[in-house]
Design a protein around this motif. Structure first.
Motif, PDB file in Angstrom:
ATOM      1  N   ALA A 100      26.229  66.657  64.402  1.00 46.39           N
ATOM      2  CA  ALA A 100      25.845  66.831  66.127  1.00 46.39           C
ATOM      3  C   ALA A 100      26.024  66.274  67.167  1.00 46.39           C
ATOM      4  N   GLU A 101      25.136  65.425  66.705  1.00 43.80           N
ATOM      5  CA  GLU A 101      24.662  64.541  67.841  1.00 43.80           C
ATOM      6  C   GLU A 101      25.769  63.259  67.707  1.00 43.80           C
ATOM      7  N   VAL A 102      26.217  63.176  66.373  1.00 43.95           N
ATOM      8  CA  VAL A 102      26.916  61.831  66.691  1.00 43.95           C
ATOM      9  C   VAL A 102      28.028  61.722  66.666  1.00 43.95           C
ATOM     10  N   ALA A 103      28.565  63.376  66.981  1.00 43.59           N
ATOM     11  CA  ALA A 103      29.994  63.755  67.637  1.00 43.59           C
ATOM     12  C   ALA A 103      29.691  63.456  69.179  1.00 43.59           C
ATOM     13  N   ARG A 104      28.213  63.908  69.587  1.00 44.64           N
ATOM     14  CA  ARG A 104      28.754  63.541  71.030  1.00 44.64           C
ATOM     15  C   ARG A 104      28.411  62.247  71.192  1.00 44.64           C
ATOM     16  N   LEU A 105      27.582  60.757  70.333  1.00 47.77           N
ATOM     17  CA  LEU A 105      27.889  59.738  71.158  1.00 47.77           C
ATOM     18  C   LEU A 105      29.440  59.666  70.224  1.00 47.77           C
ATOM     19  N   ARG A 106      30.165  60.318  70.275  1.00 49.38           N
ATOM     20  CA  ARG A 106      31.711  59.171  69.720  1.00 49.38           C
ATOM     21  C   ARG A 106      32.362  60.012  70.571  1.00 49.38           C
ATOM     22  N   GLN A 107      31.902  60.832  71.102  1.00 53.48           N
ATOM     23  CA  GLN A 107      32.825  61.741  72.543  1.00 53.48           C
ATOM     24  C   GLN A 107      32.343  60.174  74.361  1.00 53.48           C
ATOM     25  N   LEU A 108      30.856  60.425  73.870  1.00 54.35           N
ATOM     26  CA  LEU A 108      30.519  59.225  75.069  1.00 54.35           C
ATOM     27  C   LEU A 108      31.158  57.662  74.918  1.00 54.35           C
ATOM     28  N   ALA A 109      30.951  57.338  73.779  1.00 55.77           N
ATOM     29  CA  ALA A 109      31.584  55.684  73.394  1.00 55.77           C
ATOM     30  C   ALA A 109      33.179  55.808  73.603  1.00 55.77           C
ATOM     31  N   ALA A 110      33.806  56.878  73.789  1.00 57.54           N
ATOM     32  CA  ALA A 110      35.262  57.062  73.742  1.00 57.54           C
ATOM     33  C   ALA A 110      35.848  56.882  75.361  1.00 57.54           C
ATOM     34  N   ASP A 111      34.691  57.466  75.733  1.00 57.67           N
ATOM     35  CA  ASP A 111      34.458  58.199  77.175  1.00 57.67           C
ATOM     36  C   ASP A 111      34.340  56.828  78.433  1.00 57.67           C
ATOM     37  N   LYS A 112      33.186  56.525  77.821  1.00 59.92           N
ATOM     38  CA  LYS A 112      32.468  55.265  78.852  1.00 59.92           C
ATOM     39  C   LYS A 112      33.067  53.763  78.249  1.00 59.92           C
ATOM     40  N   ASN A 113      33.603  53.738  77.506  1.00 61.41           N
ATOM     41  CA  ASN A 113      34.905  52.716  76.135  1.00 61.41           C
ATOM     42  C   ASN A 113      33.355  51.768  76.306  1.00 61.41           C
ATOM     43  N   LEU A 114      32.295  52.473  75.252  1.00 61.91           N
ATOM     44  CA  LEU A 114      31.145  51.537  74.732  1.00 61.91           C
ATOM     45  C   LEU A 114      31.015  51.059  73.540  1.00 61.91           C
ATOM     46  N   SER A 115      30.394  50.363  73.316  1.00 64.63           N
ATOM     47  CA  SER A 115      30.293  49.217  71.754  1.00 64.63           C
ATOM     48  C   SER A 115      29.002  50.692  71.400  1.00 64.63           C
ATOM     49  N   LEU A 116      28.659  50.151  69.454  1.00 59.22           N
ATOM     50  CA  LEU A 116      27.530  50.465  68.969  1.00 59.22           C
ATOM     51  C   LEU A 116      26.312  50.253  69.860  1.00 59.22           C
ATOM     52  N   ARG A 117      25.954  49.071  70.812  1.00 63.35           N
ATOM     53  CA  ARG A 117      25.152  48.144  71.660  1.00 63.35           C
ATOM     54  C   ARG A 117      24.851  49.302  72.506  1.00 63.35           C
ATOM     55  N   GLU A 118      26.483  49.969  73.198  1.00 60.12           N
ATOM     56  CA  GLU A 118      26.031  50.141  74.342  1.00 60.12           C
ATOM     57  C   GLU A 118      25.884  51.356  74.406  1.00 60.12           C
ATOM     58  N   VAL A 119      25.919  52.834  73.683  1.00 57.12           N
ATOM     59  CA  VAL A 119      25.894  53.857  72.774  1.00 57.12           C
ATOM     60  C   VAL A 119      24.060  53.379  72.669  1.00 57.12           C
ATOM     61  N   ALA A 120      23.777  52.732  72.022  1.00 50.15           N
ATOM     62  CA  ALA A 120      22.148  52.689  71.701  1.00 50.15           C
ATOM     63  C   ALA A 120      21.191  52.545  73.290  1.00 50.15           C
ATOM     64  N   ILE A 121      22.062  52.098  73.946  1.00 56.29           N
ATOM     65  CA  ILE A 121      21.399  51.848  75.719  1.00 56.29           C
ATOM     66  C   ILE A 121      21.755  52.459  76.236  1.00 56.29           C
ATOM     67  N   GLU A 122      22.515  53.477  75.848  1.00 56.36           N
ATOM     68  CA  GLU A 122      22.605  54.694  77.043  1.00 56.36           C
ATOM     69  C   GLU A 122      21.542  55.527  76.543  1.00 56.36           C
ATOM     70  N   ILE A 123      21.582  55.609  75.146  1.00 53.95           N
ATOM     71  CA  ILE A 123      20.857  56.878  74.750  1.00 53.95           C
ATOM     72  C   ILE A 123      19.224  57.005  75.061  1.00 53.95           C
ATOM     73  N   SER A 124      18.842  55.433  75.263  1.00 56.74           N
ATOM     74  CA  SER A 124      17.768  54.510  74.551  1.00 56.74           C
ATOM     75  C   SER A 124      17.028  54.716  76.176  1.00 56.74           C
ATOM     76  N   ALA A 125      15.945  54.059  76.110  1.00 56.87           N
ATOM     77  CA  ALA A 125      15.101  53.405  76.412  1.00 56.87           C
ATOM     78  C   ALA A 125      15.892  53.473  77.994  1.00 56.87           C
ATOM     79  N   ARG A 126      15.696  54.174  78.445  1.00 53.99           N
ATOM     80  CA  ARG A 126      15.939  55.374  80.120  1.00 53.99           C
ATOM     81  C   ARG A 126      14.796  55.419  81.038  1.00 53.99           C
ATOM     82  N   GLN A 127      14.750  53.868  82.271  1.00 52.88           N
ATOM     83  CA  GLN A 127      13.734  54.468  82.768  1.00 52.88           C
ATOM     84  C   GLN A 127      13.490  55.582  83.474  1.00 52.88           C
TER      85      GLN A 127
END
Ligand SMILES: Cc1cc2nc3c(=O)[nH]c(=O)nc-3n(C[C@H](O)[C@H](O)[C@H](O)COP(=O)(O)O)c2cc1C
Length: 481
Positions: free
Chosen positions: A343-370
């Motif tokens: 389910a988490e991978v499906a969510r990330l794929r949707q996120l990457a498609a919606d925002k046109n994100l690379s692998l690294r950008e997805v990782a940035i998006e889901i972690s390290a948020r201040q």
């Protein structure tokens, strides 16, 4: 007057939050870094400094996490050294309850409390896996569900040891020649886990009992905190999630004869201070890229995929392979596992498609948020509002730069908090950590036990009937331990 915002300062050591390459970052093991960090927190009139504990070097794909090697010197010597260079700051250390013995821990924390004149706190953790346990002679000691039972028994045993001497037992009156009076340190405590008796050889801690923190998020962990702790260190720190956690924990207290104010809820929080909100957002974007390199991005996503992703280009698309549903041995020594990887991978794929994100950008998006990003006014207002609206009782701040990053908060946000009446303008003379957190005097071990017993009896008759209750059935524990 707004409610007081409790403030802790976490020296994170090993952590993906830390930007070690920043010029303001220092060593995570040299005393100078700890001294500077602690004195900055004290300059900001914080309640306490906080240290985590790492008992095993975390591994991924069989390799140790680079930062781990340099990041976590032993907690108690660091805090003891800091007691000598600070006057008011609480000193809270994470120490596991699984691999230690009560007599040694009670001595160590009593000593820290006496050395610091009432500033010691113990964050009781259980640690979670056999990977950590193999560093100790007991190996993968204790199934996970019994660790909280041991932790509770551990804390209770410590409390009995601390209670064994009267506060004013040592008089050392030269005139009369009387050295001591009061109780004599005798203790006896028996449970499934411990059978100890003797004479305790350290006087009663200045606070009676050091302040007890807890960190651990399961239902058993939360009940353990409700029965035993004065404060919780948690990851639930913002918005509805924070409010739900706060309500949940405070709602558990009445059962054990405790009031909502008796247990403080203190989430971890990162922050970026800018001269304007806009500038802070810009800095935050840069920091997030610094925190998540291409290689770190692969490691972050491997924890979700449970598979080796080293062959995938961080600047390319998300891996097109499916995740393994069980964590297996790829990741060792981390407490949080993803419950439903598919389910988490499906969510990330949707996120990457919606925002046109690379692998690294997805990782940035889901972690390290201040958590707090903004001008000093914005951050101060958000903190005050969080405490006013039942998200938390304060925060344990985790700067992304140590030791230098705490200065931004102390120099710019603290004056506004003080001006708004949400933070002390000076420490009260002679106040202990317990005083600063408005916790009231220490209850005796016997009073804690009575509260727990009454609450457990009530629980057993209610919604959790049939539930293991962290192994409180001694017969059952004997059979399976
Ligand atoms: C916010 C937070 C901080 C923690 N810090 C530590 C730590 O510094 N050292 C450690 O060994 N475990 C730490 N733990 C792990 C807990 O001790 C516990 O073993 C783990 O969360 C499993 O318990 P649970 O199922 O109740 O969450 C932490 C847990 C949380 C939620």
């Amino acid at each position: 007057m707004p409610k007081q915002v409790i403030l802790g300062a976490h020296f994170p050591g090993v952590n993906n939050t830390t930007v070690w390459s920043d010029p303001r970052s220092g060593s995570h093991i040299e005393f100078e870094s700890f001294r500077r960090f602690a004195q900055t927190a004290e300059r900001g009139r914080f309640d306490f400094l906080f240290l985590a504990e790492g008992l095993a070097l975390r591994e991924q794909r069989g390799h140790i996490h680079d930062l781990d090697v340099v990041g976590r010197p032993d907690t108690l010597p660091v805090l003891a050294a800091l007691a000598g260079v600070t006057e008011h700051l609480g000193l809270v250390g994470t120490i596991n309850a699984t691999f230690n013995e009560p007599y040694e821990l009670a001595r160590q924390f009593a000593t820290l409390d006496l050395l610091s004149q009432g500033r010691a706190g113990w964050n009781v953790v259980t640690s979670s896996d056999a990977f950590t346990g193999r560093n100790f002679r007991r190996g993968g000691y204790l199934p996970r569900e019994h660790r909280y039972a041991r932790a509770e028994s551990q804390v209770t045993a410590n409390r009995h040891l601390w209670d064994s001497w009267d506060q004013d037992a040592v008089v050392a009156d030269r005139e009369s020649g009387q050295f001591r009076t009061g109780r004599d340190g005798d203790f006896a405590y028996t449970s499934h886990f411990f059978d100890i008796h003797g004479t305790f050889n350290t006087p009663r801690p200045t606070q009676g009992h050091p302040v007890i923190f807890q960190a651990g998020d399961s239902d058993d962990g939360r009940e353990f905190a409700a029965r035993t702790a004065d404060a919780i260190f948690t990851g639930h720190g913002s918005g509805d999630d924070g409010r739900a956690f706060y309500r949940d924990i405070k709602g558990r207290l009445a059962r054990y004869g405790r009031d909502p104010e008796d247990l403080k809820i203190l989430p971890a929080a990162t922050f970026i201070v800018g001269s304007t909100d806009e500038e802070a957002r810009r800095i935050s974007d840069t920091v997030r890229r610094q925190q998540v390199s291409g290689q770190t991005a692969q490691l972050i996503l491997e924890r979700i995929w449970n598979r080796d992703l080293s062959g995938f280009d961080p600047d390319g698309p998300l891996p097109d392979i499916e995740p393994e549903s069980h964590p297996g041995a790829l990741v060792q020594g981390r407490v949080q596992h993803v419950k439903d990887p598919a389910a988490e991978v499906a969510r990330l794929r949707q996120l990457a498609a919606d925002k046109n994100l690379s692998l690294r950008e997805v990782a940035i998006e889901i972690s390290a948020r201040q958590n707090f990003v903004g001008s000093p006014e914005t951050i101060a207002d958000t903190l005050i509002e969080s405490v006013e609206t039942g998200v938390s009782d304060g925060y344990i701040l985790v700067p992304h730069i140590t030791p230098g990053g705490l200065d931004d908060f102390v120099d710019h946000v603290v004056p506004i908090l003080t001006q708004r009446g949400a933070l002390r303008s000076e420490y009260a003379a002679g106040s202990t950590l317990r005083d600063n957190l408005a916790l009231g005097g220490a209850r005796s071990a016997t009073a804690w036990e009575a509260g727990s017993a009454a609450g457990l009896a009530e629980l057993a008759g209610h919604e959790l009937a049939g539930h293991d209750l962290a192994g409180h059935d001694v017969t059952e524990r004997r059979a399976s331990a």
